[in-house]
Design a protein around this motif. Structure first.
Motif, PDB file in Angstrom:
ATOM      1  N   ALA A 187      -0.696 -20.545 -24.953  1.00 34.38           N
ATOM      2  CA  ALA A 187      -1.540 -19.708 -24.158  1.00 34.38           C
ATOM      3  C   ALA A 187      -1.375 -19.888 -22.568  1.00 34.38           C
ATOM      4  CB  ALA A 187      -3.039 -19.942 -24.590  1.00 34.38           C
ATOM      5  N   ASP A 193      -2.199 -20.170 -29.470  1.00 34.28           N
ATOM      6  CA  ASP A 193      -2.963 -21.138 -28.592  1.00 34.28           C
ATOM      7  C   ASP A 193      -2.339 -22.153 -28.128  1.00 34.28           C
ATOM      8  OD1 ASP A 193      -5.150 -19.593 -29.641  1.00 34.28           O
ATOM      9  OD2 ASP A 193      -5.918 -21.017 -31.253  1.00 34.28           O
ATOM     10  N   ARG A 234      -4.635 -12.487 -30.686  1.00 34.75           N
ATOM     11  CA  ARG A 234      -4.229 -13.545 -29.636  1.00 34.75           C
ATOM     12  C   ARG A 234      -3.477 -12.309 -28.756  1.00 34.75           C
ATOM     13  NH1 ARG A 234      -6.710 -16.463 -32.835  1.00 34.75           N
ATOM     14  NH2 ARG A 234      -6.780 -18.399 -32.966  1.00 34.75           N
ATOM     15  N   SER A 274      -1.406 -17.995 -35.323  1.00 37.21           N
ATOM     16  CA  SER A 274      -2.737 -18.008 -34.189  1.00 37.21           C
ATOM     17  C   SER A 274      -2.337 -19.426 -33.740  1.00 37.21           C
ATOM     18  CB  SER A 274      -3.814 -18.097 -35.142  1.00 37.21           C
ATOM     19  OG  SER A 274      -3.678 -16.710 -35.698  1.00 37.21           O
ATOM     20  N   GLU A 275      -2.543 -20.436 -34.463  1.00 37.16           N
ATOM     21  CA  GLU A 275      -2.269 -21.850 -33.749  1.00 37.16           C
ATOM     22  C   GLU A 275      -1.179 -21.950 -32.817  1.00 37.16           C
ATOM     23  OE1 GLU A 275      -2.307 -25.062 -36.722  1.00 37.16           O
ATOM     24  OE2 GLU A 275      -3.887 -24.274 -37.592  1.00 37.16           O
TER      25      GLU A 275
END
Length: 371
Positions: A94, A91, A135, A87-88
């Motif tokens: 992104a 990001d 995401r 997830s990090e």
């Protein structure tokens, strides 16, 4: 400023992804540096990478303590740790994902490899991973077993982007493309926006050479030994030929008109196993528009240091590649036997790696519980 060699690779149409991820790599800025200086636009992960990360850095201590406090078992802990890292990383990438309409800026996470022969179980976990990470630039990695093909289609039909992994044979690669297109056709029927569903097909390279070279060594003749170190590249080049053919069909044109993006070939297992071969062999020999090359850091550093990027090294090589594989077959080496063995060994390695990850996390939980 970007490295001239990695920039040349990007300019030639190759997306550079790093085959490594850890929380320390994110928090230290190491990954961001590779993005800035070495044109890294995506990341792939696997259980071995996560297990190594847990052993080598202290960045997970706080999370492990929290997991112990809520009495999480090892399965829940692995899920929590790996999905947080991914997830990090999503990001972090992104902006790249946004700038490339989701083509790059991708981070892959693998389903439990023990489900490789369980289509329903794979689909369930793919949906769970996708929902938890939440995401748009995550890829769910699914092995290209026969059972995996069904799960790949169903996952794509649910609107989830997929990294199809563990492809060795040209026949299986054709089946992967069919599973991809079938999944998109079903996704369209299900009302999903096809432009938001992406996929790569991870075609393994160096392991093919490792297996075939071993058999050529056993034969031992000058003719046999002269063929070493070439089959993996020939196999991948013929995969690219299939990619060109299959994404120029009427079936694909219908999907493309509805907004679909092609499933890009991804060259995996690109670290050289035989030290006598050039350390950039599986990068410089596999340059063509619209492909991904996911590299361990050692290979990426070699490319940046001395990789000679001369443009497209795949197109126009198909006759030569076919002759090379025919020459290998003429030595009595059965292609079907090689790729079947590699798939079975690949699955076994995935499961061993997963069990090692479970063991590493269990040890971390035990140690935190004693503290």
């Amino acid at each position: 400023m970007s490295n001239k060699n990695t920039q040349a690779l990007s300019d030639a149409g190759v997306s550079i992804w790093l085959d490594d991820l850890s929380r320390d790599r994110i928090t230290s800025g190491s990954l961001q540096t590779l993005m800035k200086e070495n044109n890294v636009v995506g990341v792939t992960t696997n259980p071995t990478i996560f297990a190594a990360a847990l052993k080598e850095c202290d960045a997970y201590v706080t999370q492990v303590k929290h997991l112990v406090a809520r009495d999480a078992d090892v399965q829940d802990a692995v899920f929590a740790i790996t999905t947080e890292d991914v997830s990090e990383a999503c990001d972090l990438f992104a902006e790249i994902a946004l700038g490339t309409d989701g083509v790059d800026g991708r981070v892959s996470i693998e389903v439990d490899p023990r489900l490789a022969r369980d289509a329903a179980g794979t689909l369930y976990e793919a949906k769970h991973l996708s929902e938890v990470i939440n995401r748009p630039n995550v890829f769910i990695k699914i092995p290209a077993t026969v059972e995996g093909l069904e799960a790949i289609t169903a996952t794509l039909a649910a609107g989830i982007s997929v990294n199809v992994t563990l492809i060795f044979s040209l026949e299986r690669y054709r089946a992967v493309i069919n599973a991809f297109m079938t999944g998109l056709e079903q996704a369209k029927e299900n009302g999903h926006n096809l432009s938001e569903i992406h996929s790569v097909a991870s075609f393994f390279v160096s392991r093919v050479d490792t297996e075939i070279d071993q058999r050529l060594d056993a034969i031992g003749t000058d003719e046999a030994l002269a063929l070493k170190g070439q089959a993996g590249i020939a196999n991948a080049r013929l995969a690219y030929q299939i990619y060109e053919e299959q994404f120029d069909t009427e079936r694909w044109q219908v999907l493309a008109a509805a907004g679909a993006r092609p499933q890009r070939p991804l060259w995996a297992s690109t670290g050289v196993k035989d030290p006598s071969y050039p350390d950039t062999l599986y990068v410089t020999s596999l340059v063509a528009p619209g492909v991904v090359n996911t590299m361990p850091q050692k290979t990426l550093e070699a490319v940046a240091d001395h990789g000679e990027i001369t443009g497209d090294t795949i197109s126009g090589t198909y006759d030569e590649a076919n002759k090379l594989l025919d020459a290998v077959a003429a030595q009595g080496i059965a292609y079907s036997d090689v790729v079947e063995k590699l798939e079975e060994e690949g699955l076994d390695k995935f499961v061993v790696s997963w069990n090692q990850l479970l063991g590493t996390v269990q040890s971390a939980l035990d140690n935190a519980g004693k503290a």
